[in-house]
Structures are given as structure tokens and as C-alpha cells.
Design a protein around this motif. Structure first.
Motif, PDB file in Angstrom:
ATOM      1  N   PRO A 167      33.499 -38.466 -42.907  1.00 24.63           N
ATOM      2  CA  PRO A 167      34.046 -39.155 -41.726  1.00 24.63           C
ATOM      3  C   PRO A 167      35.502 -38.793 -41.485  1.00 24.63           C
ATOM      4  N   ASP A 168      35.987 -39.154 -40.292  1.00 19.50           N
ATOM      5  CA  ASP A 168      37.421 -39.030 -39.999  1.00 19.50           C
ATOM      6  C   ASP A 168      38.203 -40.172 -40.638  1.00 19.50           C
ATOM      7  N   TRP A 169      37.562 -41.345 -40.756  1.00 21.10           N
ATOM      8  CA  TRP A 169      38.169 -42.525 -41.356  1.00 21.10           C
ATOM      9  C   TRP A 169      37.184 -43.168 -42.328  1.00 21.10           C
ATOM     10  N   HIS A 170      37.726 -43.641 -43.459  1.00 19.09           N
ATOM     11  CA  HIS A 170      36.951 -44.501 -44.364  1.00 19.09           C
ATOM     12  C   HIS A 170      37.751 -45.759 -44.627  1.00 19.09           C
ATOM     13  N   ILE A 183      38.414 -45.993 -55.304  1.00 15.24           N
ATOM     14  CA  ILE A 183      37.590 -45.147 -54.443  1.00 15.24           C
ATOM     15  C   ILE A 183      38.448 -44.444 -53.411  1.00 15.24           C
ATOM     16  N   LEU A 184      39.398 -45.151 -52.852  1.00 13.90           N
ATOM     17  CA  LEU A 184      40.302 -44.541 -51.869  1.00 13.90           C
ATOM     18  C   LEU A 184      41.107 -43.410 -52.492  1.00 13.90           C
ATOM     19  N   HIS A 235      43.097 -49.081 -46.428  1.00 17.90           N
ATOM     20  CA  HIS A 235      42.907 -49.981 -47.567  1.00 17.90           C
ATOM     21  C   HIS A 235      43.082 -51.418 -47.086  1.00 17.90           C
ATOM     22  N   ILE A 236      42.004 -52.186 -47.171  1.00 12.93           N
ATOM     23  CA  ILE A 236      42.048 -53.596 -46.776  1.00 12.93           C
ATOM     24  C   ILE A 236      42.331 -54.421 -48.018  1.00 12.93           C
ATOM     25  N   SER A 237      43.474 -55.106 -48.015  1.00 12.36           N
ATOM     26  CA  SER A 237      43.869 -55.923 -49.162  1.00 12.36           C
ATOM     27  C   SER A 237      44.794 -57.034 -48.694  1.00 12.36           C
ATOM     28  N   PRO A 238      44.521 -58.285 -49.104  1.00 15.00           N
ATOM     29  CA  PRO A 238      45.416 -59.390 -48.724  1.00 15.00           C
ATOM     30  C   PRO A 238      46.786 -59.271 -49.353  1.00 15.00           C
TER      31      PRO A 238
END
Length: 276
Positions: free
Chosen positions: A227-230, A237-238, A250-253
Motif C-alpha cells: 500500500p501507499d499507507w499503512h 510492525i511499523l 502510528h495510532i497511539s494515545p
């Protein structure tokens, strides 16, 4: 009226002839030249001089034109005065405006030049840098749940992320993926997505919701799809995919350090697109 005019004209011609003859005789006597010896050009010049003298004399004697009589100005009545006032108000220069008119005009100009707020679809395309294929993890990003164990009981789509997710499906080829423990977890996830309208309102189909039993399985999915974005919540993993994927989110609070130049971070997916 024609006869007096013609007679005065004849008299004028006779006077001019007599004056010309008189002047010619005087000039011939003065220079001891007989009138008969004068050539026609000399006589014509003398006659022209006489005509000029006569017309100059008549012009100086003509009376000045009488002044034109001005019509009497009538005193305007009350009604005509009000009409005149209204007409004067109407005929005011366009450049002269009342303060209230200035404020209204300025308000119109400000509204006209006010920057146009972009739509959510435009923001999504801009943020994704025109990327056409996106892979995204479900837990902690699309779903309220954060562990595979919770999916065994239920799955709940975040209401705050729904609008952004639908815009992504309109513009991009989206793949959702997650690690699950059993088949019941898969059913719960698909049912939650269906109830949220993602399969009907968006461009997502059930075949693009992928399940695996390990974290490495999700990594394999991403590398195969290219993909272009993950989008993911697992920093490991990132980090593994940073060499292969153009952009990652990266989704992180908790705000974390940037692991690579192509890895961005945000507290949530909707926050990254400015919808939080």
C-alpha cells in the motif's frame, strides 16, 4: 424680403467699384501712371484691398447681439422642494457613502475573500498525499476494542471514525486487517462493520477484511498488498515495514518519538484528519 436684400447687395457692389476706381486714380496720379496703363493684376489687388476695408468697416459698425432674456425663476413649492431634495439625494456621487453603507460593503468584501473551508474528502486526499491504496488495523483504530480477546465477545465500531473511514473508502482502495483468536471473533467484526454501514455506504467489501492468527501474519498482508499507507498501533510492525511502505501512521494515545521519516503519529485516526 428678397428685393431689399438684392438692392443692398447691388449698392454695395457699386460702392466697391467706385472706391476701387478712386483708389486706382489716386495711385496712378501719385506715381505719374495713367489708369489705362495699369495691368489687370494691379487693379485686382487694389479692388481686393477695397473690399477688405469695406467689410472691416461694416463689421465694426454692426451692433452687438442683445443679451438673451433669462426666464423668470418660479418659487418652488413645498412638494417640488421635497422632490428636488429627493432627486439631489439620488444624484449623489456614487463614491459618497454613508457610514452604514461602508460597513455593509466592507462586510460583503470580507465574506467574499474569506478562505473557503475544505471538505472532509479534500482533507483526506491531502493528508494521504494522493495515496490510492491503504491498509489499516482494526483494533484500537476502527474498533473500540483493543485486544483480540475482547473480539470474542463483541466488536464495536467507533462512531467518531466512521465519517473519515467512509471518505477513505471513496477515494482509496482500503484493506482492513486484524489478528483474531477464533471464527466467532471474525463474525463479530464483520457484523459490526455491516451494522455501521461500511459495506453499503462506503466502497468496502467483505473480501477486503483480512484476518490472521499472528502479528507477523498482518505484516505479511501489508507487504503483499504494497500500500501507499499503512495504519497500525504496533510500533514494532511499523518499524519493520518502514523500509517497504511509503507512508505509515502510528495510532497511539501517548505521543511517541518518530521512528522514521516516513512514519507519522496521531492519537486517533480522526485526529490525524482534523475531525477530533
Amino acid at each position: 424680403m428678397a428685393e431689399p436684400f438684392s438692392s443692398s447687395k447691388d449698392d454695395l457692389i457699386q460702392h466697391i467699384k467706385r472706391l476701387g476706381t478712386y483708389l486706382a486714380l489716386k495711385m496712378s496720379n501719385l506715381f505719374s501712371i495713367s489708369f489705362q496703363k495699369l495691368d489687370p493684376r494691379s487693379v485686382g489687388a487694389i479692388a481686393g484691398l477695397a473690399v477688405a476695408i469695406v467689410f472691416t468697416y461694416r463689421l465694426m459698425r454692426s451692433p452687438a447681439a442683445p443679451p438673451r432674456r433669462q426666464p423668470k425663476r418660479q418659487t418652488p413649492s413645498t412638494s417640488s422642494s421635497s422632490i428636488s431634495t429627493q432627486s439631489n439625494t439620488t444624484l449623489m456621487p456614487s463614491g459618497v457613502c454613508l457610514p452604514s453603507e461602508d460597513l455593509r460593503a466592507q462586510h460583503v468584501v470580507d465574506e467574499f475573500f474569506q478562505p473557503v473551508k475544505p471538505t472532509l474528502g479534500q482533507i483526506v486526499r491531502q493528508k494521504l498525499s494522493e495515496g490510492r491504496k491503504v491498509t489499516c488495523r482494526l483494533l484500537g483504530v476502527i474498533l473500540e476494542e483493543s485486544s483480540p480477546e475482547e473480539l470474542q465477545k463483541q466488536a464495536t465500531v467507533k462512531s467518531s471514525v466512521l465519517d473519515v473511514l467512509l471518505e477513505i473508502t471513496k477515494f482509496c482502495d482500503l484493506y482492513l486487517m486484524e489478528r483474531v483468536i477464533d471464527d466467532e471473533s471474525e463474525k463479530n467484526v464483520l457484523l459490526a462493520l455491516e451494522n455501521a454501514g461500511i459495506f453499503t455506504s462506503g466502497g468496502l467489501v467483505k473480501d477486503k477484511v483480512l484476518f490472521c492468527s499472528t502479528e507477523n501474519g498482518r505484516t505479511s498482508f501489508v507487504r503483499q498488498l504494497e500500500p501507499d499507507w499503512h495504519i497500525d498501533t504496533n510500533p514494532e510492525i511499523l518499524s519493520q515495514l518502514a523500509r517497504f511502505i511509503k507512508y505509515q501512521l502510528h495510532i497511539s494515545p501517548v505521543r511517541s518519538e518518530r521512528t522514521a521519516a516516513n512514519v507519522f503519529s496521531a492519537p486517533s485516526l480522526e485526529h490525524f484528519f482534523g475531525c477530533a
